[in-house]
Design an enzyme around this catalytic site. Structure first.
Site, PDB file in Angstrom:
ATOM      1  CG  ASP A   1       1.286   2.412   3.692  1.00 54.36           C
ATOM      2  OD1 ASP A   1       0.432   3.292   3.815  1.00 54.36           O
ATOM      3  OD2 ASP A   1       2.372   2.404   4.293  1.00 54.36           O
TER       4      ASP A   1
ATOM      5  CB  SER B   1       0.856  -8.748   9.173  1.00 52.61           C
ATOM      6  OG  SER B   1       1.219  -7.693  10.014  1.00 52.61           O
TER       7      SER B   1
HETATM    8  N1  AR6 Z   1      -6.530  -3.790  -1.623  1.00 51.50           N
HETATM    9  C1  AR6 Z   1      -6.694  -4.845  -0.786  1.00 51.50           C
HETATM   10  N2  AR6 Z   1      -5.680  -5.661  -0.416  1.00 51.50           N
HETATM   11  C2  AR6 Z   1      -4.455  -5.402  -0.946  1.00 51.50           C
HETATM   12  C3  AR6 Z   1      -4.211  -4.313  -1.824  1.00 51.50           C
HETATM   13  C4  AR6 Z   1      -5.320  -3.485  -2.157  1.00 51.50           C
HETATM   14  N3  AR6 Z   1      -5.185  -2.432  -2.964  1.00 51.50           N
HETATM   15  N4  AR6 Z   1      -2.882  -4.318  -2.146  1.00 51.50           N
HETATM   16  C5  AR6 Z   1      -2.329  -5.383  -1.501  1.00 51.50           C
HETATM   17  N5  AR6 Z   1      -3.270  -6.045  -0.780  1.00 51.50           N
HETATM   18  P1  AR6 Z   1       0.854  -5.427   2.403  1.00 51.50           P
HETATM   19  P2  AR6 Z   1       1.711  -5.818   5.201  1.00 51.50           P
HETATM   20  C6  AR6 Z   1      -3.128  -7.219   0.116  1.00 51.50           C
HETATM   21  O1  AR6 Z   1       2.200  -5.792   1.905  1.00 51.50           O
HETATM   22  O2  AR6 Z   1       2.028  -7.235   4.945  1.00 51.50           O
HETATM   23  C7  AR6 Z   1       3.877  -1.683   3.025  1.00 51.50           C
HETATM   24  O3  AR6 Z   1       4.990  -1.322   2.270  1.00 51.50           O
HETATM   25  C8  AR6 Z   1      -1.916  -8.090  -0.100  1.00 51.50           C
HETATM   26  O4  AR6 Z   1      -2.176  -9.063  -1.098  1.00 51.50           O
HETATM   27  O5  AR6 Z   1       0.160  -4.267   1.796  1.00 51.50           O
HETATM   28  O6  AR6 Z   1       0.947  -5.449   6.438  1.00 51.50           O
HETATM   29  C9  AR6 Z   1       3.746  -0.880   4.313  1.00 51.50           C
HETATM   30  O7  AR6 Z   1       4.225   0.436   4.166  1.00 51.50           O
HETATM   31  C10 AR6 Z   1      -1.755  -8.723   1.290  1.00 51.50           C
HETATM   32  O8  AR6 Z   1      -2.597  -9.865   1.423  1.00 51.50           O
HETATM   33  O9  AR6 Z   1       0.898  -5.105   4.003  1.00 51.50           O
HETATM   34  C11 AR6 Z   1       4.572  -1.650   5.284  1.00 51.50           C
HETATM   35  O10 AR6 Z   1       5.929  -1.339   5.202  1.00 51.50           O
HETATM   36  C12 AR6 Z   1      -2.271  -7.671   2.251  1.00 51.50           C
HETATM   37  O11 AR6 Z   1      -2.959  -6.719   1.440  1.00 51.50           O
HETATM   38  C13 AR6 Z   1       4.350  -3.073   4.850  1.00 51.50           C
HETATM   39  O12 AR6 Z   1       4.055  -3.024   3.452  1.00 51.50           O
HETATM   40  C14 AR6 Z   1      -1.217  -6.952   3.067  1.00 51.50           C
HETATM   41  O13 AR6 Z   1      -0.057  -6.729   2.280  1.00 51.50           O
HETATM   42  C15 AR6 Z   1       3.173  -3.704   5.557  1.00 51.50           C
HETATM   43  O14 AR6 Z   1       3.099  -5.046   5.199  1.00 51.50           O
END
Ligand code: AR6
Length: 174
Positions: free
Chosen positions: A34, A117
């Site tokens: 995000d 997630s």
């Molecule tokens: N590109 C691809 N994948 C990524 C990237 C990127 N740039 N950055 C992280 N990941 P998360 P959630 C992966 O925490 O669990 C946020 O604060 C990461 O390694 O981004 O759905 C939102 O605002 C992981 O495998 O999302 C919400 O509050 C995956 O993306 C909350 O986090 C998801 O990690 C959502 O949590």
């Protein structure tokens, strides 16, 4: 026929019709994917998100991609993992389904998903990957001509390896 592709990359760099953002119900940015999506898309994305009025867990909303190479962002709000007793699997399924429906409804041909997630929201990684692959393959079974390309964008090698293991199993299971 839809091509299913696994990449190990930063989702904000992908040239697709839509990247999916792993958002929270406020839709006003956060950490992880995000934060990266909002940084790369610029202030106009935040302004567009303010007009959406939030989003429930298990649902998704679409905006333009602004400064991203992707033309659109589909903001999907995954479930927070609470041990598996609060309908988390179903909510995660709905995230994938709603995102694919939005892509189809907007006549998009390519979409990239992060592993929704599995970061801050703590969903077990293998279980989330199985749900992602199952939902995407069922959608394209029913709508084979809608999407040209679905990308599973993994931020680490281990996750990419997991998807590469699961995809042929899903295809073989048809
Ligand atoms: N590109 C691809 N994948 C990524 C990237 C990127 N740039 N950055 C992280 N990941 P998360 P959630 C992966 O925490 O669990 C946020 O604060 C990461 O390694 O981004 O759905 C939102 O605002 C992981 O495998 O999302 C919400 O509050 C995956 O993306 C909350 O986090 C998801 O990690 C959502 O949590």
């Amino acid at each position: 026929m839809t091509r299913l592709i696994v990449v190990h990359d930063d989702i904000t760099t992908l040239e697709v019709d839509a990247v999916v953002n792993a958002a929270n119900p406020g839709l006003l940015g956060g950490g992880g994917v995000d934060g990266a999506v909002h940084r790369a898309a610029g202030r106009k994305l935040l302004e567009a998100c303010r007009r959406l009025g939030g989003c429930d867990h298990g649902d998704a909303k679409i905006t333009p991609g602004f400064d991203l190479p992707a033309r659109h962002v589909i903001h999907a709000v995954g479930p927070i993992w609470r041990g598996g007793v609060e309908n988390e699997d179903h909510l995660l399924e709905l995230c994938y389904r709603r995102s694919l429906e939005l892509a189809a409804g907007n006549e998009l041909r390519s979409i990239a998903f992060p592993c929704i997630s599995t970061g801050a929201y703590g969903f077990p990684k293998r279980r989330a990957a199985e749900i992602a692959v199952t939902e995407v393959t069922s959608f394209i079974d029913v709508h084979p001509l809608v999407l040209e390309r679905v990308v599973f964008c993994c931020f680490d090698q281990a996750m990419a390896a997991l998807y590469r293991q699961l995809l042929p199993l899903a295809a073989g299971g048809k």
